[in-house]
Design a protein around this motif. Structure first.
Motif, PDB file in Angstrom:
ATOM      1  N   TRP A  94       2.635  78.043  92.066  1.00  0.00           N
ATOM      2  CA  TRP A  94       4.050  78.641  92.229  1.00  0.00           C
ATOM      3  C   TRP A  94       4.721  77.816  93.209  1.00  0.00           C
ATOM      4  N   VAL A  95       5.814  77.075  92.867  1.00  0.00           N
ATOM      5  CA  VAL A  95       6.404  76.184  93.836  1.00  0.00           C
ATOM      6  C   VAL A  95       7.694  76.933  94.258  1.00  0.00           C
ATOM      7  N   ARG A  96       8.082  76.761  95.698  1.00  0.00           N
ATOM      8  CA  ARG A  96       9.136  77.798  96.311  1.00  0.00           C
ATOM      9  C   ARG A  96      10.334  76.716  96.482  1.00  0.00           C
ATOM     10  N   PRO A  97      11.563  77.326  96.670  1.00  0.00           N
ATOM     11  CA  PRO A  97      12.598  76.892  96.852  1.00  0.00           C
ATOM     12  C   PRO A  97      12.420  75.957  98.049  1.00  0.00           C
ATOM     13  N   GLY A  98      13.208  74.650  98.343  1.00  0.00           N
ATOM     14  CA  GLY A  98      12.941  73.787  99.505  1.00  0.00           C
ATOM     15  C   GLY A  98      11.690  73.120  99.690  1.00  0.00           C
ATOM     16  N   GLN A  99      10.697  73.455  98.820  1.00  0.00           N
ATOM     17  CA  GLN A  99       9.486  72.550  98.868  1.00  0.00           C
ATOM     18  C   GLN A  99       9.728  71.264  98.598  1.00  0.00           C
ATOM     19  N   ALA A 100       9.091  70.243  99.228  1.00  0.00           N
ATOM     20  CA  ALA A 100       8.991  68.862  98.492  1.00  0.00           C
ATOM     21  C   ALA A 100       7.989  68.414  97.416  1.00  0.00           C
ATOM     22  N   VAL A 101       8.363  68.085  96.302  1.00  0.00           N
ATOM     23  CA  VAL A 101       7.620  68.403  94.995  1.00  0.00           C
ATOM     24  C   VAL A 101       7.519  66.897  94.529  1.00  0.00           C
ATOM     25  N   HIS A 102       6.292  66.437  94.234  1.00  0.00           N
ATOM     26  CA  HIS A 102       6.129  65.283  93.130  1.00  0.00           C
ATOM     27  C   HIS A 102       5.049  65.468  92.197  1.00  0.00           C
ATOM     28  N   PHE A 103       5.091  65.114  90.808  1.00  0.00           N
ATOM     29  CA  PHE A 103       4.016  65.282  89.965  1.00  0.00           C
ATOM     30  C   PHE A 103       3.956  64.013  89.356  1.00  0.00           C
ATOM     31  N   GLU A 104       2.641  63.781  89.263  1.00  0.00           N
ATOM     32  CA  GLU A 104       1.985  62.797  88.390  1.00  0.00           C
ATOM     33  C   GLU A 104       0.971  63.158  87.070  1.00  0.00           C
ATOM     34  N   THR A 105       1.515  62.251  86.127  1.00  0.00           N
ATOM     35  CA  THR A 105       0.622  62.631  84.795  1.00  0.00           C
ATOM     36  C   THR A 105       0.119  61.427  84.335  1.00  0.00           C
ATOM     37  N   GLY A 106      -0.938  61.688  83.631  1.00  0.00           N
ATOM     38  CA  GLY A 106      -1.699  60.519  82.928  1.00  0.00           C
ATOM     39  C   GLY A 106      -1.092  60.245  81.647  1.00  0.00           C
ATOM     40  N   SER A 107      -2.142  59.709  80.579  1.00  0.00           N
ATOM     41  CA  SER A 107      -1.743  59.387  79.496  1.00  0.00           C
ATOM     42  C   SER A 107      -2.719  59.857  78.477  1.00  0.00           C
ATOM     43  N   PRO A 108      -2.602  60.723  77.504  1.00  0.00           N
ATOM     44  CA  PRO A 108      -1.242  61.228  77.187  1.00  0.00           C
ATOM     45  C   PRO A 108      -1.131  62.328  78.284  1.00  0.00           C
ATOM     46  N   PRO A 109       0.404  62.415  78.553  1.00  0.00           N
ATOM     47  CA  PRO A 109       0.729  63.691  79.729  1.00  0.00           C
ATOM     48  C   PRO A 109       0.217  64.966  79.102  1.00  0.00           C
ATOM     49  N   ALA A 136      11.436  68.488 108.624  1.00  0.00           N
ATOM     50  CA  ALA A 136      11.803  67.041 108.762  1.00  0.00           C
ATOM     51  C   ALA A 136      11.061  66.189 107.877  1.00  0.00           C
ATOM     52  N   ARG A 137       9.972  66.313 107.736  1.00  0.00           N
ATOM     53  CA  ARG A 137       9.139  65.483 106.666  1.00  0.00           C
ATOM     54  C   ARG A 137       9.883  65.702 105.365  1.00  0.00           C
ATOM     55  N   ARG A 138      10.256  66.995 105.013  1.00  0.00           N
ATOM     56  CA  ARG A 138      10.645  67.275 103.661  1.00  0.00           C
ATOM     57  C   ARG A 138      12.189  66.466 103.479  1.00  0.00           C
ATOM     58  N   LEU A 139      12.928  66.480 104.452  1.00  0.00           N
ATOM     59  CA  LEU A 139      14.235  65.827 104.410  1.00  0.00           C
ATOM     60  C   LEU A 139      14.137  64.332 104.552  1.00  0.00           C
ATOM     61  N   LEU A 140      13.106  63.760 105.200  1.00  0.00           N
ATOM     62  CA  LEU A 140      13.042  62.377 105.211  1.00  0.00           C
ATOM     63  C   LEU A 140      12.342  61.831 103.994  1.00  0.00           C
ATOM     64  N   ALA A 141      11.566  62.754 103.346  1.00  0.00           N
ATOM     65  CA  ALA A 141      10.811  62.072 102.286  1.00  0.00           C
ATOM     66  C   ALA A 141      11.712  62.338 100.939  1.00  0.00           C
ATOM     67  N   ALA A 142      12.548  63.230 100.821  1.00  0.00           N
ATOM     68  CA  ALA A 142      13.162  63.654  99.836  1.00  0.00           C
ATOM     69  C   ALA A 142      14.742  63.777  99.657  1.00  0.00           C
ATOM     70  N   THR A 143      15.443  63.158 100.783  1.00  0.00           N
ATOM     71  CA  THR A 143      16.802  62.990 100.734  1.00  0.00           C
ATOM     72  C   THR A 143      17.292  61.615 101.224  1.00  0.00           C
ATOM     73  N   ASP A 144      18.464  61.291 101.052  1.00  0.00           N
ATOM     74  CA  ASP A 144      18.932  60.195 101.672  1.00  0.00           C
ATOM     75  C   ASP A 144      19.709  60.259 103.007  1.00  0.00           C
ATOM     76  N   ASP A 148       5.607  73.672 113.863  1.00  0.00           N
ATOM     77  CA  ASP A 148       5.061  73.313 112.668  1.00  0.00           C
ATOM     78  C   ASP A 148       6.105  73.272 111.648  1.00  0.00           C
ATOM     79  N   ARG A 149       7.052  74.581 111.729  1.00  0.00           N
ATOM     80  CA  ARG A 149       7.894  74.709 110.829  1.00  0.00           C
ATOM     81  C   ARG A 149       9.156  73.700 110.852  1.00  0.00           C
ATOM     82  N   VAL A 150       9.437  73.370 111.765  1.00  0.00           N
ATOM     83  CA  VAL A 150      10.547  72.233 112.162  1.00  0.00           C
ATOM     84  C   VAL A 150       9.876  70.880 111.822  1.00  0.00           C
ATOM     85  N   ALA A 151       8.770  70.739 112.136  1.00  0.00           N
ATOM     86  CA  ALA A 151       8.209  69.240 111.614  1.00  0.00           C
ATOM     87  C   ALA A 151       8.011  69.195 110.080  1.00  0.00           C
ATOM     88  N   LEU A 152       7.721  70.288 109.579  1.00  0.00           N
ATOM     89  CA  LEU A 152       7.691  70.502 107.879  1.00  0.00           C
ATOM     90  C   LEU A 152       9.128  70.002 107.265  1.00  0.00           C
TER      91      LEU A 152
END
Length: 293
Positions: A69-84, A233-241, A227-231
């Motif tokens: 269960w992924v929540r709104p605002g969370q930073a997400v990245h998926f990797e799949t193999g072959s075949p996916p 910050a990491r989300r915005l740095l990793a997933a936005t411009d 912790d919440r502020v730092a999280l």
């Protein structure tokens, strides 16, 4: 939540339809794309696998019959193999259910059930429920269809809540105090990092908030706030411009140097080094340090 500039490639039809607020897709963010921030809830069911999922800088390996269960605002990245792997996702907008609507469950609680992958004892039951919901979401829109989708989603969420079994003791005074604190923090962290402000809003003392936080998380109330502020910050740095200065301002830091010192203290990296690591590595973004004080 304000709209953000996403670097990730969204998967087709990853947003729930407006008329229902509930929908279905394969993945909410395209596998292999850059880290993205979700704007809706996503229940991701892996039917074949494995699949690698990074959620808020924590790596998970989801095998067949696993639900996340992924929540709104969370930073997400998926990797799949072959075949996916084969996946199915139910997406739904925040605010679809009120705090008291589902017994013992508030879906918009960011610390609710299913934060880590659940290995399902009966994956076919969930797969059938996902398939029925997807079929109904693809059908003609209407008031009755929307109500049906909402009921199907409620049943899924309650099943997850029963399986997760991590609701804690609702009669525990310290847990209730902490839950009130944490929910208020979700609204207030961009504006205040002072525990005194949250204690005043909740009508209790800083000592009471700290005691509740330590009992539930092992962290002081001030550490929970930071912790919440730092999280975020990491989300915005990793997933936005957004620039480093813009990220800092969005979190209440008037000066970039103050934000840089805070971020380095919490993560051990400068904002620039963290962002560089997030663009060079898939799923290799360093997590937050847990200082002793």
């Amino acid at each position: 939540m304000p709209a953000l500039i996403h670097r990730a490639e969204r998967a087709p039809s990853s947003e729930p339809p407006e008329w229902a607020g509930v929908g279905a897709c394969a993945l909410p963010v395209a596998a292999g794309s850059a880290t993205g921030l979700l704007e809706c809830h996503a229940l991701v069911l892996t039917t074949t696998g494995p699949m690698h999922a990074d959620v808020d800088f924590t790596a998970h390996l989801a095998g067949p019959g696993t639900l996340l269960w992924v929540r709104p605002g969370q930073a997400v990245h998926f990797e799949t193999g072959s075949p996916p792997p084969r996946t199915a996702t139910v997406v739904f907008r925040p605010g679809l259910f009120g705090p008291e609507e589902l017994p013992g469950l508030f879906p918009d609680d960011p610390d609710g059930p299913g934060r880590t992958p659940l290995v399902l004892p009966d994956p076919e039951v969930f797969r059938a429920a996902f398939d029925h919901l997807a079929a109904d979401a693809a059908g003609p829109p209407g008031r009755i269809a929307a109500a049906l989708l909402r009921h199907q989603l409620a049943a899924l969420l309650l099943r997850i809540h029963l399986l997760a079994g991590d609701g804690g003791d609702p009669a525990n005074v310290e847990r209730r105090t902490f839950e009130r604190f944490r929910r208020r923090l979700e609204e207030g962290y961009p504006h205040s990092r002072r525990v005194e402000d949250y204690a005043a809003e909740l009508g209790c003392s800083v000592r009471t908030l700290t005691r509740a936080s330590l009992a539930v998380t092992g962290r002081t109330a001030k550490q929970v706030v930071d912790d919440r502020v730092a999280l975020q910050a990491r989300r915005l740095l990793a997933a936005t411009d957004l620039s480093v200065a813009e990220v800092g301002r969005s979190l209440g830091f008037a000066e970039p140097t103050n934000f840089g010192r805070f971020f380095h203290r919490e993560t051990g990296l400068s904002p620039g080094h963290f962002r560089g690591g997030s663009t060079e590595q898939s799923g290799g973004i360093p997590g937050q340090r847990l200082p002793a004080d």
